[in-house]
Design an enzyme around this catalytic site. Structure first.
Site, PDB file in Angstrom:
ATOM      1  N   HIS A 306       0.853  -1.183   0.000  1.00 34.68           N
ATOM      2  CA  HIS A 306       0.000   0.000   0.000  1.00 34.68           C
ATOM      3  C   HIS A 306       0.889   1.233   0.000  1.00 34.68           C
ATOM      4  CE1 HIS A 306      -3.159   2.816   1.093  1.00 34.68           C
ATOM      5  NE2 HIS A 306      -3.994   1.890   0.682  1.00 34.68           N
ATOM      6  N   ASP A 363      -7.900  -5.562   0.087  1.00 39.08           N
ATOM      7  CA  ASP A 363      -8.380  -6.430  -0.989  1.00 39.08           C
ATOM      8  C   ASP A 363      -7.990  -7.894  -0.814  1.00 39.08           C
ATOM      9  OD1 ASP A 363      -9.585  -4.388  -2.466  1.00 39.08           O
ATOM     10  OD2 ASP A 363      -7.631  -3.761  -3.218  1.00 39.08           O
TER      11      ASP A 363
HETATM   12  N1  ACO Z   1       4.229  -7.692  -4.878  1.00 36.68           N
HETATM   13  C1  ACO Z   1       5.573  -7.679  -5.095  1.00 36.68           C
HETATM   14  N2  ACO Z   1       6.327  -6.571  -4.994  1.00 36.68           N
HETATM   15  C2  ACO Z   1       5.722  -5.432  -4.663  1.00 36.68           C
HETATM   16  C3  ACO Z   1       4.333  -5.374  -4.413  1.00 36.68           C
HETATM   17  C4  ACO Z   1       3.585  -6.559  -4.531  1.00 36.68           C
HETATM   18  N3  ACO Z   1       2.286  -6.553  -4.307  1.00 36.68           N
HETATM   19  N4  ACO Z   1       3.989  -4.108  -4.115  1.00 36.68           N
HETATM   20  C5  ACO Z   1       5.115  -3.385  -4.169  1.00 36.68           C
HETATM   21  N5  ACO Z   1       6.173  -4.190  -4.487  1.00 36.68           N
HETATM   22  C6  ACO Z   1       7.581  -3.790  -4.557  1.00 36.68           C
HETATM   23  C7  ACO Z   1       7.873  -2.982  -5.800  1.00 36.68           C
HETATM   24  O1  ACO Z   1       8.265  -3.807  -6.881  1.00 36.68           O
HETATM   25  C8  ACO Z   1       8.971  -2.082  -5.304  1.00 36.68           C
HETATM   26  O2  ACO Z   1      10.154  -2.837  -5.255  1.00 36.68           O
HETATM   27  P1  ACO Z   1      11.591  -2.115  -5.512  1.00 36.68           P
HETATM   28  O3  ACO Z   1      11.729  -1.081  -4.436  1.00 36.68           O
HETATM   29  O4  ACO Z   1      12.583  -3.231  -5.433  1.00 36.68           O
HETATM   30  O5  ACO Z   1      11.501  -1.510  -6.882  1.00 36.68           O
HETATM   31  C9  ACO Z   1       8.567  -1.771  -3.884  1.00 36.68           C
HETATM   32  O6  ACO Z   1       7.823  -2.904  -3.463  1.00 36.68           O
HETATM   33  C10 ACO Z   1       7.735  -0.500  -3.733  1.00 36.68           C
HETATM   34  O7  ACO Z   1       6.627  -0.620  -4.618  1.00 36.68           O
HETATM   35  P2  ACO Z   1       5.915   0.575  -5.389  1.00 36.68           P
HETATM   36  O8  ACO Z   1       5.209   0.045  -6.570  1.00 36.68           O
HETATM   37  O9  ACO Z   1       6.906   1.679  -5.588  1.00 36.68           O
HETATM   38  O10 ACO Z   1       4.884   1.027  -4.286  1.00 36.68           O
HETATM   39  P3  ACO Z   1       3.692   2.000  -4.535  1.00 36.68           P
HETATM   40  O11 ACO Z   1       3.453   2.692  -3.267  1.00 36.68           O
HETATM   41  O12 ACO Z   1       3.922   2.812  -5.761  1.00 36.68           O
HETATM   42  O13 ACO Z   1       2.482   0.999  -4.900  1.00 36.68           O
HETATM   43  C11 ACO Z   1       0.715  -0.519  -4.686  1.00 36.68           C
HETATM   44  C12 ACO Z   1       1.539   0.602  -4.008  1.00 36.68           C
HETATM   45  C13 ACO Z   1       0.223  -0.025  -6.069  1.00 36.68           C
HETATM   46  C14 ACO Z   1      -0.504  -0.828  -3.830  1.00 36.68           C
HETATM   47  C15 ACO Z   1       1.624  -1.764  -4.841  1.00 36.68           C
HETATM   48  O14 ACO Z   1       2.030  -2.227  -3.570  1.00 36.68           O
HETATM   49  C16 ACO Z   1       0.935  -2.887  -5.618  1.00 36.68           C
HETATM   50  O15 ACO Z   1       1.007  -2.906  -6.845  1.00 36.68           O
HETATM   51  N6  ACO Z   1       0.252  -3.835  -4.901  1.00 36.68           N
HETATM   52  C17 ACO Z   1      -0.499  -4.874  -5.566  1.00 36.68           C
HETATM   53  C18 ACO Z   1      -1.818  -4.321  -6.077  1.00 36.68           C
HETATM   54  C19 ACO Z   1      -2.790  -4.053  -4.949  1.00 36.68           C
HETATM   55  O16 ACO Z   1      -2.980  -4.873  -4.055  1.00 36.68           O
HETATM   56  N7  ACO Z   1      -3.445  -2.885  -5.021  1.00 36.68           N
HETATM   57  C20 ACO Z   1      -4.489  -2.504  -4.035  1.00 36.68           C
HETATM   58  C21 ACO Z   1      -4.037  -1.302  -3.255  1.00 36.68           C
HETATM   59  S1  ACO Z   1      -5.153  -0.938  -1.966  1.00 36.68           S
HETATM   60  C22 ACO Z   1      -6.433  -0.230  -2.750  1.00 36.68           C
HETATM   61  O17 ACO Z   1      -6.365   0.414  -3.737  1.00 36.68           O
HETATM   62  C23 ACO Z   1      -7.705  -0.425  -2.094  1.00 36.68           C
END
Ligand code: ACO
Length: 432
Positions: A306, A363
């Site tokens: 998140h 979720d």
């Molecule tokens: N699985 C694996 N790796 C992940 C995940 C994941 N679910 N989420 C983040 N990471 C990793 C990224 O690859 C990144 O790694 P790095 O630093 O080595 O490059 C690091 O963790 C940070 O991730 P970001 O994408 O920069 O985090 P951001 O804050 O932009 O994204 C998000 C947050 C979109 C929720 C992300 O965690 C994600 O894609 N999760 C899966 C989708 C999801 O569950 N979305 C629902 C969100 S809650 C909602 O909207 C109600």
């Protein structure tokens, strides 16, 4: 004395005011920065940008705190209902008995769609995604309420808000039934909000759906937990549209589109699809965890991570408990729940997820509850949208009622070609 921040820029020294929120959050007010220096700030993805000040929802992502109008989400989840919480979000205070009855009656009075709208539903192909239908139909519904086009008017706002919250549920149920070739089920005035939605989804003309209190409560809780979440992608979209003074329904339709994406509200559908794939492939989740850590795999552990919560998502905790409770009451043994729990345990032990502070979000378990209720995956994000409606409405109202609020218009740092001159078609050579 109020705090300030000092900025040294080229030969200039600038003093910027610091704004402090009611929960002690600090923000540097840069609203005069460009005017004074010619500079803007650059914050890709807005991770450090406060786009507004708001009185609606407070989140402390490091401590796992979520409060609607000051009330902890845990208390509301235990003691309130979706409709009461909707009122709280929109008006800022918990309703009295009379206020709640009035609001609830308005929802009942506005549950029907204009009969002509059935034709709109018929024109969508059966394969249409219900989020596309929802967004289109919210806009189409506005055409039947021309006073909406006058923009925000305090004297009819409650009616417009109640219309939206009420009808969105009817639209969602119609889209579900239309896709299956089932006849439309009209709402029943004797049912409350969530029971009525389940009735419109699952009853047949010859047999009423048997409403189980535990199922009604579980879905109502899902709506309540999704009701607002401060400046997330869809709410920011709603505020962006509202800032142009577009009508409430247009703002909500835009919110639905923003919510649809798999990184936002679409994650609940993606989680179940991921769990189903893992189950079908015979994996207990270990192979998938390895793939989610491998950046070249294109996979992510859906329902994990998140932007704001870096400790845990308080909604996920409530939903997980509710999930266990409901499945036990319904005597459902869902292998996907076992896989989800295994994935969670494995991820929380894995340094990749621990170091990046990736925890289950709202979720991760909500889809298993909806599956147990009989709601198909393509409707999951629609359920999220129904729940989020009060939050969008509260944010719309906040913008509309803010004296002197300006249209949202971010800046950018341009990185494209510098000035060049038009070349006639016949003189152009192909570039890579
Ligand atoms: N699985 C694996 N790796 C992940 C995940 C994941 N679910 N989420 C983040 N990471 C990793 C990224 O690859 C990144 O790694 P790095 O630093 O080595 O490059 C690091 O963790 C940070 O991730 P970001 O994408 O920069 O985090 P951001 O804050 O932009 O994204 C998000 C947050 C979109 C929720 C992300 O965690 C994600 O894609 N999760 C899966 C989708 C999801 O569950 N979305 C629902 C969100 S809650 C909602 O909207 C109600």
């Amino acid at each position: 004395m109020s705090k300030t921040a000092k900025l040294e820029l080229e030969s200039k020294s600038l003093t910027l005011p610091v704004v402090v929120g009611s929960e002690g959050e600090h923000g540097i007010d840069i609203s005069t920065l460009r005017q004074q220096t010619g500079y803007i700030t650059l914050d890709d993805g807005y991770g450090n940008t406060g786009s507004c000040s708001s009185k609606i929802t407070f989140i402390d992502g490091d401590k796992g705190i979520l409060q609607y109008r000051g009330y902890p989400i845990e208390e509301l989840a235990l003691k309130s209902t979706f409709v009461e919480t909707a009122y709280l979000l929109i008006y800022g205070e918990l309703p009295t008995v009379a206020q709640l009855n009035h609001f609830s009656n308005l929802l009942t009075e506005n549950e029907m769609l204009h009969e002509n709208m059935k034709r709109h539903f018929e024109s969508f192909p059966p394969s249409a995604h219900p989020m596309a239908i929802l967004s289109s139909m919210i806009n189409a519904t506005s055409c039947y309420h021309p006073r909406l086009m006058e923009g925000y008017k305090a004297e009819n706002f409650t009616l417009q808000a109640a219309r939206l919250i009420s009808k969105v549920r009817t639209i969602a149920a119609y889209s579900y039934r239309q896709a299956r070739g089932f006849p439309i089920i009209y709402p029943k005035t004797t049912y409350k909000y969530t029971a009525n939605f389940l009735h419109m989804l699952f009853s047949q003309p010859y047999r009423d759906y048997e409403l189980k209190p535990e199922v009604v409560r579980a879905l109502d809780l899902i709506f309540l937990l999704h009701a607002d979440h401060e400046q997330n992608c869809s709410t920011s979209t709603v505020r962006m549209i509202a800032s142009s003074q577009a009508n409430l329904f247009a703002c909500a339709a835009g919110g639905v589109c923003a919510l649809w994406g798999p990184l936002h509200g679409g994650a609940n559908q993606a989680v179940i699809e991921m769990l189903e794939d893992i189950h079908k492939s015979g994996d207990d989740g270990s192979r998938f965890i390895a793939a989610a850590k491998d950046k070249t795999s294109g996979k992510r552990l859906m329902g994990f991570g998140h932007r704001v919560y870096k400790n845990y998502d308080p909604r996920a905790k409530i939903i997980k408990e509710q999930c266990d409770k409901l499945l036990s009451v319904l005597h459902i043994n869902d292998p996907l729940l076992d896989i989800a729990k295994h994935l969670e345990e494995a991820a929380l032990r894995d340094s990749y997820f621990v170091e990046r502070k990736l925890y289950p979000n709202v979720d991760f378990y909500s889809g298993i509850i909806m599956r147990a209720i009989g709601i198909p995956p393509e409707m999951f994000t629609v359920i999220f949208a129904i729940g989020r409606m009060p939050g969008w409405i509260a944010n719309y109202k906040e913008i509309a009622e803010t004296q002197g609020s300006r249209i949202y218009r971010p800046r950018q740092i341009y990185t494209g070609p510098t000035i060049r001159h038009f070349v006639p078609l016949e003189q152009r050579t192909q570039k890579a």
